[in-house]
Design a protein around this motif. Sequence first.
Motif, short mmCIF file in Angstrom:
data_model
loop_
_atom_site.label_atom_id
_atom_site.label_comp_id
_atom_site.label_asym_id
_atom_site.label_seq_id
_atom_site.Cartn_x
_atom_site.Cartn_y
_atom_site.Cartn_z
N UNK A 12 108.64 91.64 32.42
CA UNK A 12 107.85 92.50 33.34
C UNK A 12 106.57 92.34 32.68
N UNK A 13 105.50 91.68 33.60
CA UNK A 13 104.42 91.57 32.93
C UNK A 13 103.50 92.91 32.79
N UNK A 14 102.46 92.77 31.91
CA UNK A 14 101.79 93.93 31.76
C UNK A 14 100.66 94.22 32.67
N UNK A 15 100.06 95.38 32.82
CA UNK A 15 99.00 95.47 33.84
C UNK A 15 97.86 94.32 33.60
N UNK A 16 97.62 94.13 32.52
CA UNK A 16 96.62 93.15 32.05
C UNK A 16 96.86 91.81 32.45
N UNK A 17 97.88 91.36 32.69
CA UNK A 17 98.51 90.17 32.88
C UNK A 17 97.97 89.61 34.13
N UNK A 18 96.95 88.72 34.26
CA UNK A 18 96.37 88.34 35.59
C UNK A 18 97.15 86.85 36.14
N UNK A 19 97.78 86.11 35.09
CA UNK A 19 98.44 85.01 35.68
C UNK A 19 99.84 85.14 35.09
N UNK A 20 100.92 85.25 36.09
CA UNK A 20 102.31 85.55 35.39
C UNK A 20 102.75 84.14 34.97
N UNK A 21 102.40 83.05 35.20
CA UNK A 21 102.81 82.12 34.67
C UNK A 21 102.46 81.81 33.19
N UNK A 22 101.10 82.18 32.99
CA UNK A 22 100.83 82.28 31.51
C UNK A 22 101.53 83.30 30.83
N UNK A 23 101.63 84.57 31.52
CA UNK A 23 102.42 85.57 30.83
C UNK A 23 103.95 85.14 30.39
N UNK A 24 104.46 84.51 31.36
CA UNK A 24 105.88 84.24 30.82
C UNK A 24 105.65 83.04 29.77
N UNK A 25 104.78 82.20 29.54
CA UNK A 25 104.92 81.23 28.56
C UNK A 25 104.59 81.83 27.29
N UNK A 26 103.43 82.75 27.29
CA UNK A 26 102.86 83.27 25.92
C UNK A 26 103.97 84.70 25.55
N UNK A 27 104.46 85.18 26.75
CA UNK A 27 105.16 86.50 26.13
C UNK A 27 106.65 86.32 25.92
N UNK A 28 107.28 85.15 26.73
CA UNK A 28 108.53 84.91 26.43
C UNK A 28 109.01 83.67 25.72
N UNK A 29 108.60 82.44 26.74
CA UNK A 29 108.98 81.34 26.22
C UNK A 29 108.40 80.90 24.62
#
Length: 487
Positions: A182-199
Motif C-alpha cells: 500500500x503506497x504512502x500518501x507521498x508516493x507520486x509514482x506507484x511503480x517507483x514506490x514498488x521498486x524502492x519500497x518492496x523490491x
Amino acid sequence: MNQDGKDQQNAAPTESTSATASGTNQTKLTKAERRALFEAERAAKGQKSDGGGGGKKKKGAADGGPGGKGGNAEKSNDGKKSSSVATAAAGNRSNSSNIKEGNDVSKDKTLNFFSHLPPYKDHNTMKKEFSGVILGSSKNSSQIHPSIRSLGLQFTTGTIRGANARARAMLYTFQKAIVDYQPSAKTRDIRSGLEHDVLKPSFNYLSTTCRTHSVTMGNAFTCLRKVVMDLERDLDLDTMKERICDAIEIYVQERISFADQAISKYARTKIVDGDVILTYAKSEVIEVLLLNAFLEEKKKFRVILVDSRPLLEGRELLKVLSKAGIECTYIFLNSLSYVMKEVTKVLMGAAALMTDGSILSRVGTANVALMAQSNNVPVLFCCETYKISSRVQLESITSNELGNPDALISTNCAIDRSGSKETNGNDVLNEWRSVESLRLLNLLYDLTPSEFASGIITELGILPPTSVAVLLRELNQKENDLGSSNI
C-alpha cells in the motif's frame, strides 16, 4: 657553524629513511597502512618546506641571526621529530593492526585464500538480524515483508536449496509482498514506490543478510524490475498488482517449468536402451528428464548416482528414481573412478552458465566431468537459458560461496572403535574453533571448464559450449532473457 647545520640537515632524512625501512622490514604493512605512512611522510616534508619558505616569517628564522642558521638547525630538528613521529605512528598502526588481526583469527576461521568471500551467516548466532529487530536502517526494517523474512531464513537453513527452487520461491514471495503493498500518501509514482519500497529492500535483505543470491535470482529480479518499470504510469494500483503477478506466473512457467520439459525432450533423444547414465547430486531438470525417459518412452537404462558430503543431495533424487522403478546405483564421489568404465553418458545440471561456456554447479561437478573426459565418456549439461550469465569466470576462487563449516564436523556415521556406539565426530573437530591452527572450508560451488563439456542442452536445443556467447547475444536481441516478449 654552517658545516654543522648542513650535517644536521643531511642527517634528518637519513635517520627518517632508516627508521622507516627498519619499520617496514620488521612488520609487513598493508596497503592502507602504506598509504597512511606515505601521507604522514608527505605531511612532514610539507612542514619542513613551510618552515624554510620565505612567504611566512618563522620564529626560528628570526631568532637564528643573520643567514637563518638557527632556523636551519631548528628545521632539521623538526624534520627528525616529524619523521620519528610518522615512523612511530606507522609502528603503532601496524601493531594495532596485528592485534586486530589476531583477534579476528580467533573469531573468523575463514582461510585467507577465501577471505574475500562473504562469510557464512549462521541463523543461530544472528537471531536479531533474522528476526527483524536489526536490519540496517530503521527505514528499511519497516519495509521488509514478513514472508520475505521467512524466505530468508529458509535460504539460510537450507530448507530451500537449488537454483530453480530459490528463484521460484523468491518470485512467489515477491508476489505476496506486492499484493500487500500500500503506497504512502507521498508516493507520486506507484511503480517507483514498488521498486524502492518492496523490491529493492527485499532483494537486498535476501542477498546481504541471509545468503548470497544466485545467478537465477539475479536474472529473475532484473526481469521483475523491468516489468514494473514498463507499466503505464496512469494505471491504478490493483491493475498494476494484477499485471505484475501475471508476469511472475508467466516467467516461472515458461522460463523454468516449460523449459525443463523442452530440455527433457531434447535430452531423451540421446538416451538408448541399455545405457548406463551417471549423474551427480540433485537437479530438477535431470529428475524430469530421467522420469520422462523411463515412464513415457519406456526406455531401459541404469542410473549411477554420485553423491558427496555434507549435503548428500543425491539421496533425494535416489528416493524419487527408485520409487519410480528405475534401476539405480548409489556411490560417493571418492568411488567415481571405479564405476566410470561402465558409464556410457554423464548427465548433470547446472547452477549457472557463463558466457565462455564454463559451467557453475555444485562442488564436485568438475571432478566428475574431468573423470568422464579422461575415460572418453560424453558429458552433457542440462541448463535453462535464464541461468546464462553475461560475465566470464575462469576459476572457482574469485566468485564462490561459503557453506556452514560446522556441517563438516559430524557425518552421522562415525562409530567408535568398539563398534557399538555412534559418535558426533572427532574431538578435534568438535572443538575446532578453539584450535588456532585448524580451519574448516566448506565451498558450495565449483567451475567446470568448457573443455570438459561435450554439449549444453537448453530449451532451444543442443549446442556446443563455444556457442553460449552467440546464444546470449540472440537472447539479448529478442529480450527473451528478461521475459519482456512474453510479459
